[in-house]
Design an enzyme around this catalytic site. Structure first.
Site, PDB file in Angstrom:
ATOM      1  N   GLY A  84      52.004  37.926  41.758  1.00  0.00           N
ATOM      2  CA  GLY A  84      52.714  38.466  40.592  1.00  0.00           C
ATOM      3  C   GLY A  84      51.863  38.419  39.340  1.00  0.00           C
ATOM      4  NE  ARG A  87      44.291  36.833  34.719  1.00  0.00           N
ATOM      5  CZ  ARG A  87      42.977  36.749  34.727  1.00  0.00           C
ATOM      6  NH1 ARG A  87      42.364  36.257  33.684  1.00  0.00           N
ATOM      7  NH2 ARG A  87      42.292  37.143  35.751  1.00  0.00           N
ATOM      8  CG  ASP A 245      46.376  40.473  45.195  1.00  0.00           C
ATOM      9  OD1 ASP A 245      45.862  40.286  46.309  1.00  0.00           O
ATOM     10  OD2 ASP A 245      45.905  39.978  44.158  1.00  0.00           O
TER      11      ASP A 245
HETATM   12  P1  AMP Z   1      43.143  38.256  40.369  1.00  0.00           P
HETATM   13  O1  AMP Z   1      42.203  37.463  41.207  1.00  0.00           O
HETATM   14  O2  AMP Z   1      42.738  38.356  38.917  1.00  0.00           O
HETATM   15  O3  AMP Z   1      43.468  39.586  40.962  1.00  0.00           O
HETATM   16  O4  AMP Z   1      44.477  37.423  40.335  1.00  0.00           O
HETATM   17  C1  AMP Z   1      45.176  37.002  41.484  1.00  0.00           C
HETATM   18  C2  AMP Z   1      46.473  36.384  41.066  1.00  0.00           C
HETATM   19  O5  AMP Z   1      46.235  35.228  40.248  1.00  0.00           O
HETATM   20  C3  AMP Z   1      47.382  37.269  40.249  1.00  0.00           C
HETATM   21  O6  AMP Z   1      48.694  36.950  40.590  1.00  0.00           O
HETATM   22  C4  AMP Z   1      47.055  36.885  38.840  1.00  0.00           C
HETATM   23  O7  AMP Z   1      48.097  37.170  37.931  1.00  0.00           O
HETATM   24  C5  AMP Z   1      46.864  35.380  38.979  1.00  0.00           C
HETATM   25  N1  AMP Z   1      45.969  34.841  37.949  1.00  0.00           N
HETATM   26  C6  AMP Z   1      44.632  35.012  37.839  1.00  0.00           C
HETATM   27  N2  AMP Z   1      44.153  34.351  36.779  1.00  0.00           N
HETATM   28  C7  AMP Z   1      45.208  33.745  36.177  1.00  0.00           C
HETATM   29  C8  AMP Z   1      45.357  32.898  35.041  1.00  0.00           C
HETATM   30  N3  AMP Z   1      44.334  32.539  34.282  1.00  0.00           N
HETATM   31  N4  AMP Z   1      46.600  32.467  34.736  1.00  0.00           N
HETATM   32  C9  AMP Z   1      47.648  32.810  35.488  1.00  0.00           C
HETATM   33  N5  AMP Z   1      47.569  33.587  36.592  1.00  0.00           N
HETATM   34  C10 AMP Z   1      46.365  34.052  36.936  1.00  0.00           C
HETATM   35 MG    MG Z   2      44.581  40.991  40.769  1.00  0.00          MG
END
Ligand code: AMP
Ligand code: MG
Length: 488
Positions: A84, A87, A245
């Site tokens: 989900g 951020r 995702d």
């Molecule tokens: P990503 O690797 O950026 O595609 O993120 C994978 C998941 O981790 C997604 O659900 C993002 O919203 C969550 N996510 C990544 N970085 C953060 C962060 N600093 N704080 C909260 N959620 C994060």
């Molecule tokens: Mg992502």
């Protein structure tokens, strides 16, 4: 702007309405006027005057409906369960000047119920990378999210070290990922029919005319994904984290982390430092696209009339779609028609690049200096550099190949070959080192380099005065690859 906030009307299990958590002292980072005009943002004084505060989370216009979306996903081939927007918030949905739906999504703007262990923030480094990459791909005509702008701030964020927090207003035709359907299948299967109708009506309305709209929709997603990945391969783009995702249902590039543009040609190149097995290596991207769709499609068997066999028929054209488009465009990069002689030449050329670790972007562009040296002094220089990198044996291979290639072009039309090659082979891509120089300066409070790189990438097919040699120089062939951190 013409607001079209429809996601907020879907079942409340699918999202969580909440305002952003402001950054400390948000300030101007960069603003993309072209995107702003396309959205109709520039026609609204309230938005224009307050854009820094809006992106910094200090001010939410009354027409915005901020919410975090629930989704799930397969990460590195494993089921990861609920993810989900951890951020980012979907701030508003609009219809742009081209009558296309666009989502405004503010990334780096605080905790949500889906933040898990994260802090809800994005660092300046990854914000600039995402900002410049979305811009670069759009200007290269590759389907991708873009951004309205970004802000810098005094908020400090802990990653491997302490860094500056920033926020980016991402603009994408959709923020629905393959993982949205995976979330529904696991946590709210009763919503699948309604959600599928929403995806079709909002993003694939033309499928309503089909006998079985769901199958037409799924076939279209497969086709768009195949074409997007073909575009990546052709330009030398490695996404780096092709988890379910991070793939949009519209076949538009989404979520930039440890991405990279190919420099010295190595098909097994892994840009993502954390990808230990090379699952997301450049050459694996087409197969991973298929893998992702293959875990995604069976969820639709829950819908009436959809069977394993009909879903297999949706997926079957993936490879042919990819191949047809990839091969056709590869021939175009050489200025040749799509036929077997051209393809044979193209694959020999790629082998020459690989065997000699030649720069992917410069080498394709250098061919203009071969077939039309007098009119292309810049490309002639690229060619000289290329030839100088070849050892004696490779020189012989090059001589043989270039003679046959030139003859092939001359037997057709040199003029039209030049035109096609100029439009298919950029002079500038976002090399990791370019992004890094812009980031280093921005971290010292100097944004001129972000601005310069942005301008350069606005016209990637044209030679520009604002370029420096560093923009077009690959790392030396044996230089150890600089790790691209997954943290963002
Ligand atoms: P990503 O690797 O950026 O595609 O993120 C994978 C998941 O981790 C997604 O659900 C993002 O919203 C969550 N996510 C990544 N970085 C953060 C962060 N600093 N704080 C909260 N959620 C994060
Ligand atoms: Mg992502």
């Amino acid at each position: 702007m013409r607001y079209n906030n429809t996601y907020v009307n879907l079942d409340t299990r699918l999202h969580h309405e909440q305002p952003p958590t402001p950054l400390e002292n948000p300030r101007y980072g960069h603003f993309n006027t072209q995107v702003a005009q396309q959205l109709g943002w520039t026609d609204d004084n309230e938005l224009m005057e307050n854009w820094v505060d809006i992106l910094g989370g200090l001010y939410v216009p009354a027409s915005f409906k901020p919410l975090a979306m629930a989704y799930a996903g397969h990460q590195f081939g494993q089921w990861a369960g609920q993810l989900g927007d951890g951020r980012g918030l979907l701030m508003a949905q609009v219809i742009d000047n081209n009558e296309q739906p666009q989502d405004l999504h503010l990334k780096g703007i605080g905790l949500t119920p889906y933040s898990r262990m994260g802090d809800g923030r994005a660092v300046l480094r990854s914000t600039i990378r995402e900002y410049l990459c979305g811009h670069a791909l759009n200007q290269l005509s590759i389907p991708s999210s873009n951004a309205l702008g970004f802000v810098v701030s005094d908020t400090r964020v802990r990653r491997e070290s302490m860094e500056s927090g920033a926020a980016l207003m991402r603009v994408a035709d959709s923020h629905i990922r393959l993982g949205h359907v995976e979330w529904i299948a696991s946590f709210a299967p009763d919503l699948l029919g309604e959600f599928t109708d929403y995806m079709i009506d909002t993003y694939y309305p033309e499928c309503r005319d089909s006998d079985v709209p769901v199958l037409a929709f799924l076939t279209a997603v497969v086709e768009r994904t195949a074409r997007m990945i073909a575009d990546w391969q052709l330009i030398g783009f490695a996404h780096g984290v092709m988890n379910t995702d991070n793939l949009s249902i519209t076949g538009s590039t989404l979520d930039f982390g440890p991405f990279g543009f190919m420099e010295r040609f190595n098909p097994s190149w892994i840009n993502n430092h954390s990808d230990y097995t090379g699952r997301y290596a450049y050459q694996n991207q087409p197969a991973i696209g298929h893998w992702n769709l293959n875990v995604w499609l069976p969820h639709f068997m829950r819908l009436e009339g959809i069977t394993r066999d009909t879903l297999a028929e949706c997926l079957a054209p993936y490879e042919a779609t990819f191949m047809q488009y990839y091969q056709q465009e590869l021939c175009q990069k050489l200025g040749l028609p799509h036929q077997s002689e051209s393809l044979a030449l193209a694959f020999e050329w790629l082998t020459l690049l690989e065997d000699n670790l030649l720069d992917y972007t410069n080498s394709f562009r250098a061919l203009l200096g071969l077939i039309s040296p007098d009119e292309h002094p810049y490309e002639r220089q690229l060619l000289t550099t290329l030839i100088a990198e070849l050892d004696e044996e490779a020189q012989t291979v090059w001589q043989d190949w270039s003679t046959r290639y030139t003859a092939q072009v001359q037997s057709l039309s040199v003029e039209s070959a030049i035109e096609t090659m100029k439009n298919h082979n950029p002079v500038y891509v976002l090399r990791n080192s370019m992004a890094q120089r812009a980031i280093t300066a921005a971290e010292q409070g100097q944004l001129e380099e972000v601005n310069r790189v942005f301008e350069l990438l606005a016209n990637p097919f044209s030679i520009q005065d604002i370029a420096t040699d560093l923009d077009t120089t690959p790392p030396s062939p044996n230089a150890p690859q600089k790790p691209i951190s997954c943290s963002s």
